[in-house]
Design an enzyme around this catalytic site. Structure first.
Site, mmCIF file in Angstrom:
data_model
loop_
_atom_site.group_PDB
_atom_site.id
_atom_site.type_symbol
_atom_site.label_atom_id
_atom_site.label_comp_id
_atom_site.label_asym_id
_atom_site.label_seq_id
_atom_site.Cartn_x
_atom_site.Cartn_y
_atom_site.Cartn_z
ATOM 1 N N SER A 104 0.815 -1.209 0.000
ATOM 2 C CA SER A 104 0.000 0.000 0.000
ATOM 3 C C SER A 104 0.851 1.262 0.000
ATOM 4 C CB SER A 104 -0.965 -0.049 1.190
ATOM 5 O OG SER A 104 -1.915 0.967 1.128
ATOM 6 N N ASP A 241 -2.311 6.196 -3.426
ATOM 7 C CA ASP A 241 -1.161 5.553 -2.808
ATOM 8 C C ASP A 241 -0.701 4.410 -3.703
ATOM 9 O OD1 ASP A 241 -3.383 3.977 -2.315
ATOM 10 O OD2 ASP A 241 -2.693 3.311 -0.348
ATOM 11 N N ASP A 243 -1.029 1.182 -3.938
ATOM 12 C CA ASP A 243 -1.957 0.189 -4.495
ATOM 13 C C ASP A 243 -3.295 0.796 -4.860
ATOM 14 O OD1 ASP A 243 -2.924 0.566 -1.904
ATOM 15 O OD2 ASP A 243 -3.476 -1.528 -1.644
ATOM 16 N N ASP A 245 -5.831 2.143 -3.272
ATOM 17 C CA ASP A 245 -7.091 1.934 -2.555
ATOM 18 C C ASP A 245 -7.477 3.158 -1.734
ATOM 19 O OD1 ASP A 245 -5.241 1.723 -0.513
ATOM 20 O OD2 ASP A 245 -6.016 -0.163 0.291
#
Length: 448
Positions: A104, A241, A243, A245
């Site tokens: 992340s 960010d 990833d 999400d």
């Protein structure tokens, strides 16, 4: 072995904490556990595996794929796809489980593994604990034609982009949008969604090389986005960010719009569209007091949970609610996604701008944020943060002095070895003073 699953999967320093061996063992254990709890049908199970662009994701992907296939699972490799894209494609491809390899927003040397069950849903604690219990156990290995097969899926990004575009109620023609893709998993998806919706798109940090993910960019480092929005005279900017999400925003003047403000403006958009179930939004205890007061003034209810998007998701599923999120920029729209989705969030915020004709600054002004200070205290025994009597007494004393115009929240990080001290007060100076005092108590009382 201590518990290795945190609030968002297994995460740690790649090739030290999170090794190829552990990744393979986790994949095998997940295949066994999910099969036993009835996820798999009679036919051979299938899995999708995705990753963000970090260099370590390449060998971890190979280990996860090998583990799944050795356990008799057919694997579709998706390549570099955002975490919400992996969740969506797990459901769309009717896979029995999904795996996302990402840390992340963490720095590039870290990595992580998140498992998804059928339908693209995060696993609950009981299943994660069962997976841990099955690590390295002896098992009857399939042979011959019973081993899993491995293939590459080349349509994942295209299918995911089409889905995101289909959820947006208006076009974005006439808007200029800057996207900071954090040199992460949204470097293709984000710009393509906004282009298909008609926006003029400027991209920054959209050239991942495996090393530069989250490096002074993305939702944790907004300076470049602020400068780019002003330089290009854009209507708004959005930062993801690693990833993708989560999403934070910047208005046309370069001012940051945080997750609380984004969640509030989407709550009003959902209410106006008849989508806000029971006029309720799910948020966490970290939500700013200004957010709570703004939604109360609009006649909306806020249900608060522990920090972590998994807890927001659990509350949303239990109550059938349609919208929830975190101050950090995780926003969950149950009508369109099973997890937080940064690109989806950004597109719907831009759509609110287009539909109302209002600037992002005007829309964000629904929330008057209370001054808030967050101090991270590393290298302490975070397991005692909820029980240490000296620390608890210090917190009680601080709350008494702040009164109704402030609050204190201490929490253990679920992904890092530290304690977070959050203080809100009538002034920034007072919040900083109390936060620093409590951080000092944390360092002394929880010293290793």
């Amino acid at each position: 072995m201590g518990r290795i699953f945190g609030t968002d999967g297994v995460r740690g320093l790649a090739n030290r904490d999170l090794t190829a061996e552990l990744a393979l063992d986790l994949a095998v254990a997940a295949a066994h556990v999910l099969g036993e709890v009835g996820v798999f049908a009679d036919q051979r199970p299938t899995a999708v595996v995705a990753r963000d662009p970090r260099a370590s994701g390449e060998f971890l992907e190979a280990a996860v794929v090998a583990g799944l296939a050795s356990a008799g699972v057919d694997v579709h490799r998706l390549g570099v796809v955002p975490t919400p894209g992996a969740a969506f494609l797990t459901a769309e491809l009717k896979a029995d489980l999904g795996v996302m390899i990402s840390a992340s927003h963490n720095a590039m040397p870290d990595n992580g593994i998140k498992f998804l069950s059928r339908g693209g849903l995060k696993l609950d604690d009981a299943i994660e604990e069962a997976i841990e219990d099955r690590l390295e156990e002896p098992w009857d290995r399939p042979v011959g034609g019973a081993v899993g097969r491995i293939g590459d899926s080349h349509v994942g990004v295209e299918v995911y982009v089409k889905h995101l575009v289909s959820t947006v109620p208006v076009r974005l023609d006439g808007l200029t949008i800057v996207l900071d893709c954090a040199n992460g998993a949204a470097y293709e998806v984000g710009p393509e969604v906004f282009r298909q919706l008609g926006a003029q798109v400027v991209t920054i940090h959209a050239e991942p090389d495996g090393i530069n993910i989250n490096a002074d960019c993305g939702s944790t480092h907004l300076g470049d986005l602020q400068r780019a929005v002003v330089e290009h005279r854009a209507d708004a900017g959005f930062a993801f960010d690693g990833d993708a999400d989560r999403c934070l925003a910047v208005d046309a003047t370069g001012q940051v719009v945080d997750g609380d403000q984004i969640l509030a403006m989407l709550a009003l958009a959902f209410r106006d569209a008849g989508r806000l179930v029971d006029d309720t939004v799910v948020a966490t205890v970290m939500s700013n007091l200004g957010f709570l007061r703004a939604l109360e003034a609009e006649g909306l209810t806020v249900m608060q949970t522990a920090v972590g998007d998994r807890y927001v998701l659990e509350a949303m599923r239990r109550g059938g609610f349609s919208l929830g999120g975190e101050q950090s920029g995780h926003v969950i729209m149950n009508d369109f996604a099973t997890t937080g989705d940064g690109v989806l969030t950004a597109a719907h915020v831009a759509a609110r701008m287009a539909a109302t004709g209002q600037t992002l600054a005007r829309l964000a002004s629904v929330v008057t944020r209370m001054p808030q200070v967050l101090v991270n205290v590393p290298d302490v025994d975070k397991s005692r943060a909820d029980t240490d009597p000296v620390l608890l007494a210090a917190v009680k004393d601080a709350e008494a002095h702040l009164g109704v115009e402030g609050r204190v929240l201490l929490r253990q990080s679920g992904t890092e070895p530290l304690v977070r001290v959050m203080v809100e007060a009538a002034t920034l100076e007072r919040a900083a003073e109390v936060a620093d005092q409590l951080a000092g108590v944390v360092r002394t009382s929880l010293a290793l």
